[in-house]
Design an enzyme around this catalytic site. Structure first.
Site, mmCIF file in Angstrom:
data_model
loop_
_atom_site.group_PDB
_atom_site.id
_atom_site.type_symbol
_atom_site.label_atom_id
_atom_site.label_comp_id
_atom_site.label_asym_id
_atom_site.label_seq_id
_atom_site.Cartn_x
_atom_site.Cartn_y
_atom_site.Cartn_z
ATOM 1 N N GLU A 103 -89.114 52.646 -33.147
ATOM 2 C CA GLU A 103 -89.358 53.414 -31.951
ATOM 3 C C GLU A 103 -90.324 52.916 -31.100
ATOM 4 O O GLU A 103 -90.338 53.290 -30.019
ATOM 5 C CB GLU A 103 -89.834 54.913 -32.507
ATOM 6 C CG GLU A 103 -90.124 55.910 -31.491
ATOM 7 C CD GLU A 103 -90.120 57.053 -31.801
ATOM 8 O OE1 GLU A 103 -89.390 57.531 -32.668
ATOM 9 O OE2 GLU A 103 -90.968 57.884 -31.289
ATOM 10 N N TYR A 131 -103.306 54.024 -34.674
ATOM 11 C CA TYR A 131 -102.280 54.625 -33.645
ATOM 12 C C TYR A 131 -103.021 56.146 -33.411
ATOM 13 O O TYR A 131 -103.045 56.842 -34.338
ATOM 14 C CB TYR A 131 -100.994 54.666 -33.966
ATOM 15 C CG TYR A 131 -99.965 55.330 -33.081
ATOM 16 C CD1 TYR A 131 -99.818 54.453 -32.062
ATOM 17 C CD2 TYR A 131 -99.406 56.380 -33.432
ATOM 18 C CE1 TYR A 131 -98.638 55.023 -31.102
ATOM 19 C CE2 TYR A 131 -98.608 57.029 -32.387
ATOM 20 C CZ TYR A 131 -98.166 56.036 -31.345
ATOM 21 O OH TYR A 131 -97.226 56.617 -30.618
ATOM 22 N N ASP A 181 -88.896 56.996 -35.724
ATOM 23 C CA ASP A 181 -89.670 57.925 -36.501
ATOM 24 C C ASP A 181 -88.555 58.910 -37.123
ATOM 25 O O ASP A 181 -87.719 59.370 -36.476
ATOM 26 C CB ASP A 181 -90.619 58.830 -35.635
ATOM 27 C CG ASP A 181 -91.779 57.936 -35.122
ATOM 28 O OD1 ASP A 181 -91.845 56.893 -35.517
ATOM 29 O OD2 ASP A 181 -92.557 58.361 -34.341
#
Length: 691
Positions: A9, A320, A110
């Site tokens: 992704e 992240y 994801d």
DNA sequence: GCAAGGTC
């Protein structure tokens, strides 16, 4: 050798996948300007490419800025799009090129409906539909080596079609509701002369606005009711202490008067209770909690916090940030990270404390989870560039929160004494911190200590006085950005990545003002009021709930594209009549939206009265085309819609006479030395008869 | 130009 292309992704996930699925290390090959990870795993050649979120979006198939509009299609995100990124085109070309050379394409986005859809769109549009039969789906919930390997070995042999359909459904319903209603509102405003402002509404904006509008009404219609608070001031060894009335707020005036009448000079200590409580450290941050804390402590807006976190992430200083998780999985080397943090001067002492507490520090786990990412934590990388101002604050907040989550509990002792004064009970409280624990590392929580006197049960204390204070109930407080974010999270409105942005949109539409104490403007109230009459669905959380419910129920079974179309059609069915009602009432809606404060502003040269409504007709110039034309002033209030074209060349002079055939003003135009007279009505019945 | 959702 079997060749496999894996589509992640985003870049960070691609890297992790590549390193997890590698026998002998990872190479980066460039396809055009796009880097792609290449590796071998169990005798297979693996390429890992990445999308950057959605590379494709819904657009209108044809036609302009009109409504209703239902003709939509998926298209590569274009430069016109707000979310455009210049690398999109190259990325797609690179993926298309590699796809032609492989035996299988694995979607490893994801594991949620957006991820499945992102992967599907890449396969469908970048590679081509014929690749569907070569495509498979890897399903994992964390990006750890073990899980990724397992997910790769046990991948689904096909794409996860029901989830993809669920994703398409969500996009289509949001688009159709949002675009149509936003246009209907905006065009109503345009009808009454406001040609600048854009209005919007959607599945998330709507309920959020309604929530705030209801609070606004509550506040404005609140009737204050009296209540009383009582307390006793007692003296022990020459020191004064305050004991609050044990029954809390007193609602009956009678009772308040009774307490007021207390004349006894002594209080008897009935009972003393001591309780030692431990408070575990807070878990590491997810994005929402980081945004709330940054706002609470430093008044940094949620949007700004996200921006800064993103920057810190790109500098490899933190993990992240767009995560919902408040947990650090065991696979992350917590000890190693803390050791590295200890090499920084400002954290040396804190780190030392942590290791004194435990040789193998372990962060406490919070409730939040996330399918793709762990809680936000520092990476331990050295801060090379000097962080300035807010960047420093956010980084420090993340480091301290992470370290604190590994430290020991805070311990405090709370003591309560029940005092009896003439049969009325009062409570004397004391709070003492026995061990600050994690508060030493994350000192942003206020625990106020209150000394407790040396007293024992049965003792008589001197009462200095008993106070009874009359108060009035207050309405619930206004939201601020932080409390609003929390409320939206609880209601399931928006996602961690979009909530802050959507609040900002509501401000930019001028529906809201004052972020610290949010007020809904007249315009915001009007939008909410109008929609609650015409289209209450868009203001209700039910639309979100329904979409979620349909998705949950159907993605586990076989949701086909035909079935999706039926559901979308059913969901938007009622919208058609809503939109036609809005179109019919455009002027009314527009007038109601602009309200009494609106002053229409049209500059132009008056040439005489409009024969339709009696207002002045004006010569104006179009901002867009620069062409001159005639417009009736009545258009600014919606009572008239007369416009007439004009010759673009020559000097125009009003004659202050009206046409004998139709009543429109006559004008004279001088061009190339000649002057002629004409009627301003393009459809004048006298046109053919030479006026 | 307008949604909400990914991401840079």
């Amino acid at each position: 050798m079997r060749r496999i292309l894996i589509i992640a992704e985003k870049p960070s996930a691609a890297k992790k996948i590549a390193y997890a699925l590698s026998d002998k290390g990872v190479r980066i090959v460039k396809v055009g300007k796009t880097p792609i990870y290449a590796t071998t795993f169990k005798g297979q050649q693996i390429y890992v490419a990445y999308a950057m979120g959605h590379l494709y979006n819904i657009v209108q198939k044809s036609g302009g800025w009109i409504f209703p509009v239902y003709n939509i299609k998926w298209e590569r995100t274009s430069p016109k799009d707000r979310s455009y990124n210049e690398r999109i085109k190259e990325t797609i070309q690179a993926i298309a090129k590699i796809a032609r050379e492989v035996d299988e394409i694995v979607v490893a986005c994801d594991y949620d409906i957006e991820g499945s859809l992102i992967g599907y769109n890449v396969v469908k549009y970048a590679c081509g539909e014929k690749y569907f039969k070569k495509s498979s789906r890897m399903i994992f919930s964390t990006l750890t080596r073990n899980e990724l390997r397992k997910a790769f070995d046990r991948r689904l042999k096909t794409l996860d079609w029901p989830v993809i359909e669920a994703g398409k459904m969500r996009h289509e319903i949001d688009w159709i509701f949002g675009i149509n209603l936003s246009r209907a509102l905006t065009l109503s405003l345009r009808r009454v002369g406001d040609r600048e402002r854009i209005l919007s509404i959607g599945r998330v904006q709507g309920p959020t606005l309604k929530l705030l509008a209801e609070r606004e009404i509550d506040i404005n219609t609140h009737v204050p009711l009296p209540y009383w608070k009582a307390r006793a001031i007692v003296e022990i060894n020459g020191v004064k202490y305050v004991a609050e009335y044990a029954g809390g707020n007193i609602e009956s005036e009678e009772k308040a008067l009774e307490i007021k009448k207390i004349r006894d000079k002594y209080a008897t200590v009935k009972k003393i209770e001591r309780k030692v409580t431990k408070e575990r450290p807070p878990p590491p941050f997810n994005l929402g909690e980081l945004q709330r804390e940054a706002y609470r402590i430093y008044r940094i807006s949620p949007g700004k916090t996200l921006e800064i976190s993103e920057k810190l992430y790109l500098q490899a200083l933190i993990s992240y940030p767009r995560t919902g998780s408040e947990q650090i999985p065991d696979s992350i080397d917590v000890k190693g990270i803390i050791e590295k943090l200890g090499e920084m001067r400002e954290y040396r002492d804190l780190v030392q404390k942590i290791f004194e507490h435990s040789k193998r520090p372990k962060p406490v786990k919070g409730k939040g989870t996330d399918p793709a990412h762990p809680a936000i934590h520092p990476t331990g990388e050295k801060v090379n560039i000097k962080l300035s101002g807010n960047d420093r604050k956010i980084y420090d907040l993340i480091v301290r929160r992470f370290l604190a989550s590994c430290y020991r509990s805070m311990t405090k002792s709370e003591t309560r004494a029940l005092l009896d004064i003439e049969g009325h009970l009062f409570v004397l409280k004391g709070v003492e911190i026995i061990d600050h624990g994690w508060l030493k590392i994350y000192p942003f929580k206020k625990v106020t200590e209150k000394p407790f006197p040396r007293i024992v049960e049965g003792m008589k204390l001197k009462v200095i006085r008993v106070e009874v204070e009359e108060k009035y109930t207050k309405p619930k407080p206004r939201y601020n950005v932080r409390s609003l974010l929390k409320k939206m999270e609880n209601l399931g409105l928006g996602t961690k990545a979009t909530r802050a942005e959507i609040i900002e949109i509501l401000f930019s539409r001028r529906y809201l003002e004052n972020p610290n104490n949010i007020e809904v403007t007249d315009l915001g109230m009007k939008v909410s009021e109008i929609l609650s009459k015409i289209c209450p669905e868009i203001l209700s959380v039910e639309l979100t709930r329904n979409v979620e419910q349909i998705i949950d129920e159907l993605k586990s079974e076989y949701l086909t594209s035909e079935y999706r179309k039926v559901i979308v059609a059913n969901t938007v069915l009622g919208l058609y009549s809503v939109l036609s009602k809005m179109k019919k009432n455009e002027i009314n809606i527009g007038q109601s939206l602009v309200g009494k404060d609106f002053k229409p502003h049209v500059e132009g040269k008056p040439i005489g009265r409009c024969p339709v409504c009696g207002n002045q007709l004006l010569i104006v110039r179009s901002k867009k085309t620069k062409k001159r034309f005639i417009v009736c002033y009545g258009r600014t209030t919606g009572e008239c819609d007369v416009t007439q074209p004009l010759p673009q060349k020559g000097r125009i002079r009003p004659l202050h006479e009206t046409c004998k055939y139709c009543g429109y003003p006559l004008l004279a135009c001088v061009s190339k030395g000649k002057e002629w007279v004409f009627c301003t009505n393009i459809r004048c019945p006298g046109k053919r008869k030479n006026v």
